[in-house]
Design a protein around this motif. Structure first.
Motif, PDB file in Angstrom:
ATOM      1  N   UNK A  17       0.863  -1.180   0.000  1.00 11.43           N
ATOM      2  CA  UNK A  17       0.000   0.000   0.000  1.00 11.43           C
ATOM      3  C   UNK A  17       0.903   1.234   0.000  1.00 11.43           C
ATOM      4  N   UNK A  18       0.398   2.319  -0.542  1.00 13.69           N
ATOM      5  CA  UNK A  18       1.182   3.557  -0.589  1.00 13.69           C
ATOM      6  C   UNK A  18       2.039   3.716  -1.833  1.00 13.69           C
ATOM      7  N   UNK A  19       2.040   2.717  -2.720  1.00 18.30           N
ATOM      8  CA  UNK A  19       2.795   2.785  -3.970  1.00 18.30           C
ATOM      9  C   UNK A  19       1.849   2.954  -5.143  1.00 18.30           C
ATOM     10  N   UNK A  20       2.292   3.696  -6.150  1.00 14.86           N
ATOM     11  CA  UNK A  20       1.552   3.798  -7.399  1.00 14.86           C
ATOM     12  C   UNK A  20       1.952   2.629  -8.296  1.00 14.86           C
ATOM     13  N   UNK A  21       1.031   2.159  -9.133  1.00 14.67           N
ATOM     14  CA  UNK A  21       1.299   1.033 -10.043  1.00 14.67           C
ATOM     15  C   UNK A  21       1.988   1.518 -11.314  1.00 14.67           C
ATOM     16  N   UNK A  22       2.995   2.337 -11.149  1.00 17.71           N
ATOM     17  CA  UNK A  22       3.825   2.780 -12.265  1.00 17.71           C
ATOM     18  C   UNK A  22       5.259   2.827 -11.762  1.00 17.71           C
ATOM     19  N   UNK A  23       6.197   3.022 -12.685  1.00 21.21           N
ATOM     20  CA  UNK A  23       7.599   2.840 -12.345  1.00 21.21           C
ATOM     21  C   UNK A  23       8.325   4.135 -12.012  1.00 21.21           C
ATOM     22  N   UNK A  29       4.164  17.112  -9.560  1.00 18.64           N
ATOM     23  CA  UNK A  29       3.212  16.918  -8.469  1.00 18.64           C
ATOM     24  C   UNK A  29       3.324  15.524  -7.852  1.00 18.64           C
ATOM     25  N   UNK A  30       3.980  14.589  -8.541  1.00 15.86           N
ATOM     26  CA  UNK A  30       4.071  13.214  -8.047  1.00 15.86           C
ATOM     27  C   UNK A  30       5.452  12.863  -7.498  1.00 15.86           C
ATOM     28  N   UNK A  31       6.344  13.817  -7.380  1.00 15.51           N
ATOM     29  CA  UNK A  31       7.703  13.499  -6.959  1.00 15.51           C
ATOM     30  C   UNK A  31       7.786  12.955  -5.538  1.00 15.51           C
ATOM     31  N   UNK A  32       6.791  13.240  -4.702  1.00 16.54           N
ATOM     32  CA  UNK A  32       6.801  12.731  -3.332  1.00 16.54           C
ATOM     33  C   UNK A  32       6.166  11.339  -3.238  1.00 16.54           C
ATOM     34  N   UNK A  33       5.656  10.814  -4.338  1.00 11.65           N
ATOM     35  CA  UNK A  33       4.989   9.508  -4.354  1.00 11.65           C
ATOM     36  C   UNK A  33       6.008   8.372  -4.428  1.00 11.65           C
ATOM     37  N   UNK A  34       5.551   7.172  -4.061  1.00 13.05           N
ATOM     38  CA  UNK A  34       6.386   5.973  -4.152  1.00 13.05           C
ATOM     39  C   UNK A  34       5.996   5.215  -5.414  1.00 13.05           C
ATOM     40  N   UNK A  35       7.013   4.719  -6.137  1.00 15.20           N
ATOM     41  CA  UNK A  35       6.805   4.035  -7.404  1.00 15.20           C
ATOM     42  C   UNK A  35       7.406   2.627  -7.369  1.00 15.20           C
TER      43      UNK A  35
END
Length: 195
Positions: A17-23, A29-35
């Motif tokens: 959980x907490x990860x996006x389904x992309x690499x 805007x998405x730089x703080x997201x987990x990939x």
């Protein structure tokens, strides 16, 4: 240059959980997201077969083979999910899920296809989440299995909400004959083939 079938690469991953389904993303805007790319050094041309939203977790298949991706995303392959829902889900609600419910999709109403659904007798043995879900002190929860042959955006969450039992935790546990088994969040295994 076209890659032969034998040169394609396939992976099975337990998406945390907490990860996006992309690499990766070039969107500021998405730089703080987990990939997914931070979990393993994947080959060029890798793609997720279907997606799990950021809050969802579980089995995700990855491949460099577009034809394999199309096949798994078709209505020929079942996807099974365990959903922890708010409240003690009723048999009436489960029956509605089985028959299909109306949800919103792309700004329009959508009738889900009939599916398999049943209440789990015991809490499934799953790894703890990185972010805690509320517990029974805030009211009862229950677990159910839902098996679909379609996969609209946030479909399971929308379906359980439509019958009055919002999803608190969602875990994909099976795609076709491939099961999550004893994997832990973040585990990545390369396989020769899926089916």
């Amino acid at each position: 240059m076209e890659v032969s079938k034998s040169e394609h690469r396939h992976f099975v991953i337990y998406k945390p959980d907490g990860y996006l389904s992309q690499f990766k993303s070039h969107d500021s805007k998405q730089q703080s997201k987990k990939f997914l790319g931070s979990l393993h050094d994947f080959p060029e041309g890798i793609m997720a077969i279907g997606r799990l939203d950021e809050k969802s977790e579980g089995l995700l298949l990855l491949t460099t083979d577009g034809k394999m991706s199309d096949f798994v995303n078709s209505r020929k392959v079942e996807k099974e999910y365990y959903a922890q829902v708010d409240g003690n889900i009723s048999e009436e609600a489960i029956q509605l899920l089985k028959e299909g419910v109306e949800i919103g999709f792309d700004g329009k109403k959508y009738q889900t296809r009939p599916c398999k659904a049943f209440k789990l007798k015991e809490v499934p043995d799953l790894p703890k989440r990185s972010k805690k879900i509320r517990d029974d002190r805030h009211g009862p929860t229950s677990w159910l299995s839902i098996t679909l042959t379609e996969g609209k955006f946030r479909q399971v969450r929308k379906m359980t909400s439509a019958v009055g039992f919002p999803t608190l935790r969602l875990v994909r546990v099976r795609v076709g004959s491939i099961r999550l088994s004893a994997a832990m969040p973040g585990d990545v295994v390369e396989v020769r083939a899926f089916f």
